[in-house]
Scaffold this active site. Sequence first.
Site, PDB file in Angstrom:
ATOM      1  N   GLU A 123     -15.253  11.065  -1.625  1.00  0.00           N
ATOM      2  CA  GLU A 123     -16.723  10.707  -0.840  1.00  0.00           C
ATOM      3  C   GLU A 123     -17.889  11.028  -2.031  1.00  0.00           C
ATOM      4  O   GLU A 123     -18.485  10.127  -2.258  1.00  0.00           O
ATOM      5  CB  GLU A 123     -16.750  11.452   0.010  1.00  0.00           C
ATOM      6  CG  GLU A 123     -18.389  10.228   0.956  1.00  0.00           C
ATOM      7  CD  GLU A 123     -18.606  11.154   2.150  1.00  0.00           C
ATOM      8  OE1 GLU A 123     -18.653  10.291   3.671  1.00  0.00           O
ATOM      9  OE2 GLU A 123     -18.129  11.763   2.657  1.00  0.00           O
ATOM     10  N   ARG A 151     -18.005  -8.102  10.560  1.00  0.00           N
ATOM     11  CA  ARG A 151     -17.158  -8.074  10.702  1.00  0.00           C
ATOM     12  C   ARG A 151     -16.705  -6.296  11.977  1.00  0.00           C
ATOM     13  O   ARG A 151     -15.465  -6.449  13.217  1.00  0.00           O
ATOM     14  CB  ARG A 151     -15.712  -7.418   9.494  1.00  0.00           C
ATOM     15  CG  ARG A 151     -14.737  -6.657   9.491  1.00  0.00           C
ATOM     16  CD  ARG A 151     -14.207  -6.835   7.992  1.00  0.00           C
ATOM     17  NE  ARG A 151     -13.363  -6.127   8.209  1.00  0.00           N
ATOM     18  CZ  ARG A 151     -12.259  -5.687   7.497  1.00  0.00           C
ATOM     19  NH1 ARG A 151     -12.803  -6.408   6.278  1.00  0.00           N
ATOM     20  NH2 ARG A 151     -11.203  -4.519   7.564  1.00  0.00           N
ATOM     21  N   ARG A 177       1.368  -1.603  -0.127  1.00  0.00           N
ATOM     22  CA  ARG A 177       0.028   0.271   0.237  1.00  0.00           C
ATOM     23  C   ARG A 177       0.378   1.318   0.168  1.00  0.00           C
ATOM     24  O   ARG A 177       0.637   2.458   0.178  1.00  0.00           O
ATOM     25  CB  ARG A 177      -0.420  -0.135   1.205  1.00  0.00           C
ATOM     26  CG  ARG A 177      -1.406  -1.109   1.524  1.00  0.00           C
ATOM     27  CD  ARG A 177      -2.552  -1.911   0.027  1.00  0.00           C
ATOM     28  NE  ARG A 177      -3.494  -2.573   0.255  1.00  0.00           N
ATOM     29  CZ  ARG A 177      -3.731  -3.616  -0.508  1.00  0.00           C
ATOM     30  NH1 ARG A 177      -3.659  -2.751  -1.835  1.00  0.00           N
ATOM     31  NH2 ARG A 177      -4.707  -4.964  -0.499  1.00  0.00           N
ATOM     32  N   LYS A 191       1.053  -8.129  14.395  1.00  0.00           N
ATOM     33  CA  LYS A 191      -0.105  -7.643  14.030  1.00  0.00           C
ATOM     34  C   LYS A 191      -0.412  -9.697  13.962  1.00  0.00           C
ATOM     35  O   LYS A 191       0.422 -10.351  13.373  1.00  0.00           O
ATOM     36  CB  LYS A 191      -0.304  -7.533  11.993  1.00  0.00           C
ATOM     37  CG  LYS A 191      -1.406  -8.014  11.570  1.00  0.00           C
ATOM     38  CD  LYS A 191      -1.830  -7.155  10.487  1.00  0.00           C
ATOM     39  CE  LYS A 191      -2.408  -8.095   9.539  1.00  0.00           C
ATOM     40  NZ  LYS A 191      -2.500  -7.693   7.835  1.00  0.00           N
ATOM     41  N   TRP A 202     -14.976 -11.482   3.774  1.00  0.00           N
ATOM     42  CA  TRP A 202     -14.552 -10.329   3.966  1.00  0.00           C
ATOM     43  C   TRP A 202     -15.298  -9.105   5.177  1.00  0.00           C
ATOM     44  O   TRP A 202     -14.390  -8.361   5.459  1.00  0.00           O
ATOM     45  CB  TRP A 202     -13.410  -9.559   2.971  1.00  0.00           C
ATOM     46  CG  TRP A 202     -12.859 -10.075   2.293  1.00  0.00           C
ATOM     47  CD1 TRP A 202     -12.677 -11.157   1.158  1.00  0.00           C
ATOM     48  CD2 TRP A 202     -11.376 -10.164   2.511  1.00  0.00           C
ATOM     49  NE1 TRP A 202     -11.482 -11.606   0.786  1.00  0.00           N
ATOM     50  CE2 TRP A 202     -10.733 -11.694   1.952  1.00  0.00           C
ATOM     51  CE3 TRP A 202     -10.119  -9.547   3.717  1.00  0.00           C
ATOM     52  CZ2 TRP A 202      -9.081 -11.666   2.162  1.00  0.00           C
ATOM     53  CZ3 TRP A 202      -9.703 -10.165   3.741  1.00  0.00           C
ATOM     54  CH2 TRP A 202      -8.217 -11.232   2.837  1.00  0.00           C
ATOM     55  N   GLU A 243      -4.776   3.962   0.566  1.00  0.00           N
ATOM     56  CA  GLU A 243      -5.212   2.683   0.166  1.00  0.00           C
ATOM     57  C   GLU A 243      -6.179   2.526  -0.136  1.00  0.00           C
ATOM     58  O   GLU A 243      -6.681   2.418  -1.634  1.00  0.00           O
ATOM     59  CB  GLU A 243      -4.927   1.970   1.464  1.00  0.00           C
ATOM     60  CG  GLU A 243      -5.644   0.515   0.927  1.00  0.00           C
ATOM     61  CD  GLU A 243      -5.475  -0.148   2.434  1.00  0.00           C
ATOM     62  OE1 GLU A 243      -6.171  -1.849   1.914  1.00  0.00           O
ATOM     63  OE2 GLU A 243      -4.765  -0.416   3.191  1.00  0.00           O
ATOM     64  N   ARG A 266      -1.994  -4.533  17.386  1.00  0.00           N
ATOM     65  CA  ARG A 266      -2.712  -4.222  16.682  1.00  0.00           C
ATOM     66  C   ARG A 266      -4.830  -5.212  16.680  1.00  0.00           C
ATOM     67  O   ARG A 266      -4.592  -6.193  17.103  1.00  0.00           O
ATOM     68  CB  ARG A 266      -3.026  -4.311  15.132  1.00  0.00           C
ATOM     69  CG  ARG A 266      -1.319  -3.636  14.685  1.00  0.00           C
ATOM     70  CD  ARG A 266      -1.344  -3.394  13.293  1.00  0.00           C
ATOM     71  NE  ARG A 266      -1.901  -2.298  12.892  1.00  0.00           N
ATOM     72  CZ  ARG A 266      -2.884  -2.913  10.736  1.00  0.00           C
ATOM     73  NH1 ARG A 266      -2.647  -4.134  10.675  1.00  0.00           N
ATOM     74  NH2 ARG A 266      -3.011  -1.652  10.702  1.00  0.00           N
ATOM     75  N   LYS A 272      -7.599   0.710  14.417  1.00  0.00           N
ATOM     76  CA  LYS A 272      -7.520   1.427  13.381  1.00  0.00           C
ATOM     77  C   LYS A 272      -9.119   2.924  13.642  1.00  0.00           C
ATOM     78  O   LYS A 272      -9.699   2.166  14.551  1.00  0.00           O
ATOM     79  CB  LYS A 272      -8.391   1.140  12.262  1.00  0.00           C
ATOM     80  CG  LYS A 272      -6.821   0.767  11.730  1.00  0.00           C
ATOM     81  CD  LYS A 272      -8.093  -0.600  10.344  1.00  0.00           C
ATOM     82  CE  LYS A 272      -6.432  -1.078  10.018  1.00  0.00           C
ATOM     83  NZ  LYS A 272      -6.839  -1.989   8.656  1.00  0.00           N
ATOM     84  N   GLU A 286      -6.039 -11.810   8.710  1.00  0.00           N
ATOM     85  CA  GLU A 286      -5.900 -12.155   7.339  1.00  0.00           C
ATOM     86  C   GLU A 286      -4.893 -12.731   7.680  1.00  0.00           C
ATOM     87  O   GLU A 286      -3.337 -12.673   6.156  1.00  0.00           O
ATOM     88  CB  GLU A 286      -5.305 -10.503   7.153  1.00  0.00           C
ATOM     89  CG  GLU A 286      -6.709  -9.434   6.628  1.00  0.00           C
ATOM     90  CD  GLU A 286      -6.388  -7.986   6.779  1.00  0.00           C
ATOM     91  OE1 GLU A 286      -7.332  -7.424   6.242  1.00  0.00           O
ATOM     92  OE2 GLU A 286      -5.430  -7.600   6.300  1.00  0.00           O
ATOM     93  N   ASP A 294     -11.535  -0.676   7.147  1.00  0.00           N
ATOM     94  CA  ASP A 294     -10.439  -0.823   6.932  1.00  0.00           C
ATOM     95  C   ASP A 294     -10.699   0.845   6.139  1.00  0.00           C
ATOM     96  O   ASP A 294     -10.642   1.065   5.263  1.00  0.00           O
ATOM     97  CB  ASP A 294     -10.223  -1.881   6.384  1.00  0.00           C
ATOM     98  CG  ASP A 294      -9.164  -2.027   6.463  1.00  0.00           C
ATOM     99  OD1 ASP A 294      -7.592  -1.236   6.460  1.00  0.00           O
ATOM    100  OD2 ASP A 294      -8.498  -3.402   5.082  1.00  0.00           O
ATOM    101  N   GLU A 353      -4.652   4.128  15.035  1.00  0.00           N
ATOM    102  CA  GLU A 353      -4.057   4.043  14.020  1.00  0.00           C
ATOM    103  C   GLU A 353      -4.884   5.113  12.537  1.00  0.00           C
ATOM    104  O   GLU A 353      -6.092   4.667  12.384  1.00  0.00           O
ATOM    105  CB  GLU A 353      -4.242   2.935  13.682  1.00  0.00           C
ATOM    106  CG  GLU A 353      -3.487   2.508  12.340  1.00  0.00           C
ATOM    107  CD  GLU A 353      -3.103   1.131  12.231  1.00  0.00           C
ATOM    108  OE1 GLU A 353      -3.341   0.763  10.572  1.00  0.00           O
ATOM    109  OE2 GLU A 353      -2.945   0.294  12.928  1.00  0.00           O
TER     110      GLU A 353
END
Length: 829
Positions: A522, A347, A174, A293, A553, A404, A330, A371, A297, A376, A398
């Site tokens: 946006e 999620r 990224r 981490k 996901w 990204e 994290r 985060k 994932e 994400d 974070e």
Amino acid sequence: MMGGAHPGPLRAETGDHAWLRYAPLDAVARKKYESLAVSVVVLGHSNVLESAQGELIRGVGGMMGRTLRKGKNLPQENAFVLGTLADLRAAGTALPAPGDLREDSFYLTTGRLHGFPCLIITSPTDRGVLYGVFALLARMARNETVAGLNEVRQPFAPIRWVNQWDNLDGSIERGYGGRSVFFDAGSVRADLTRAGEYARLLASVGINGCAINNVNADPRILDNNFLPQLARVADVFRPWGVRLSLAADVSSPKVIGGLDTFDPLDPGVSDWWRRKVDEIYQQIPDFAGFIVKADSEGRLGPSTYGRTPSDAANVIASALKPHGGVVFYRAFVYNHHLDWRDPKNDRARAAYDIFHSLDGRFDDNVVIQIKYGPIDFQVREPVSPLFGGLRSTNQAIELQITQEYLGQQRHLCFLPPMWKETLDFDLHAAGHSTPVKDLVAGRSFHRPTGGFVGVANVGMDANWLGHPLALANLYGFGRLAWDPNLSASTIANEWTRLTFGNNPTVVRTISAMQLASWRIYENYTGPLGAGTLTNILGSHYGPGVESSERNGWGQWHRADHQGIGMDRTVATGTGYGSQYPAPVAGMYESLNSTPDDLLLFFHHVPYTYVLHSGKTVIQYIYDSHYEGAQQAEELVRQWKSLKNDVDDESYGAVLARLEYQAGHAIVWRDAVCNWFLRMSGIPDTKGRVGHYPNRIEAEGMQLQGYAPFDVTPQETASGGKGIECAPPLQSCDASFRFGRAAGWYELDVEYFDQNNGESKYRVFVGDQQVDEWLANDHLPALKPGGDSSERRRITGLALRPGDVIRIEGFPDGKEFAPLDYVEINPTPQ
């Protein structure tokens, strides 16, 4: 560029100096500082104080054309005096120190030493002195007065770090600004000059730590043979007060340590971490700590042995504690194989469900890195409820500086306005006001540490981040980490003055562009909290509305033929809203009180649902995307107004990016609007979606060699199709006859620029060639679609009825000179 009006030609800029240009001031500005000191005295000895002295000499020299003399003793003339409070006391000065100065704070003041007027920069730490020097030079670069200074600046939180997701091979996950400044070909770079320059940039905005490798960590980073290389990075960081940190893989005791387990409760694992950390500190005595981490994932983690994140964090924290190091764990832990068919799966719940129950079980040198939102780094998310769910655990927010999901530095997207909304949001976590900025700084619940982490991912590109205007995000992160009460407009103004000078027109125009850019992005991507609507299974770049659905996901928006949105209510949905304190939970539970901007994050509603604005959801989707694309075009016009006010190199580089963005915004507009038109069956009340009267589809032209093909997903090409010149053909052409009134026109050629070939195109009007180009923009795409779609605009064409417009394509590699359409519009007046 000059500090004020510029009497001479503008000097070329590459962006390598970022906001530390120290460009010559004009005569009016210089006069403000004529009476400043002629020497700089440093009391005390450290490489950080030497950096402070050198920076002051460099800055004054660049702006004033003067070379300050160096000194080591109290001056016998007008001087800048640099030193810690202890150094000043040792030198016998009677400077009255202001109140309680926290670590890294600084004090700028004027006073007389030995009868001579001096400007004194002091702090409890040498790092704070360095920060004070940068602050003083920034004032001068912005033409602000330094007379009679008596100012204290205190950092809001002790942790102000950046993360780099750099891989040992030199790539950056990224990263959009070139290859790693730290690594290449499996080793630390032989030349770390750029890494040292990066540390200087970080120090200039008060950032005091940097994790240099990918959170998807390669265990080899902790190999004994690698540690001397890492020590070299620490050596170039140290003069700027930046401490080195590393991302660590929790499976390292087994993968590189030779153990048969990495169970955090195994005594052998604990001993391995202790020995490894001791080895690191022998070579890097100011090592800051680790970031982890795990169980995310596909990364291994403590769940392998039925253990918890606190078990994994504490075994590493215990090894670090005698040395003063910290471990960031994290909170980005979730199951990416969720059953999408279960409407109760969510999620967004994961971080809170996992970490809230562990509150108080983490050691005091563990920081949970959270985060800003629960998914994400989307274009808009609500604040993560976990910030309010950890009262007995250190935490840090974070933020993602690298874009990204937000245009990957090909699109302008200034992020401090987004970050400000997050940091200022009041979670009411303790029955009283608890803004996120206070929670993460440890102020709300009196934690010993906490703060701010930004994922930066700078690279070897001259301008660090790829887009000349994207450095405003790195600058803005540093400024907000130091003082989250600053406004986004203040940050934009500061950065523009430091980067482009103090011309009021330039400052006003660029600041306005920056401040509008997040909402513009946006508007033409993901509306109403539905997520960015990008291709989440691939590049995270171009449009891919349906890629979120029917997979594990968990970035679902649940759009179907009747409506859209995730039902996260307690009454009928996933119950995610209950993770917030009662006042916030109540706001999001009700349709009436949920802000429109987050409606689809919390509620599933019919397309005909009427927003607070009075529009239906579907019409808002159409309108916002057309508005956003028009606003992106307006950014081009605004930038063009500065042609004679910024240097040619910067002007050309930014213009190219903005023109690309304006074209790609149309790709986004059409893809999203056509997808929702097809899904909902509800037409645009303004008749725009699906109707493009000035557009000629490539598959409808006269083709010689070219052949139509289907583009997948279909909405990422106009009409769902393109044309390509497939092997063994060496060239093809597509033509059509112009049938409108004579006049001046601009012609847009929409083509696909993949990164597996460099096709060539030529455009003719009759027999006259009017343009040619090479498709070599290196977009993140191997096939035609929304990631690779690009616009070539040919302006100033005098067209007459019956003119034949012909495009020749020359394929290369696996890129078969693909075309989507041509659009012809009258030249704007």
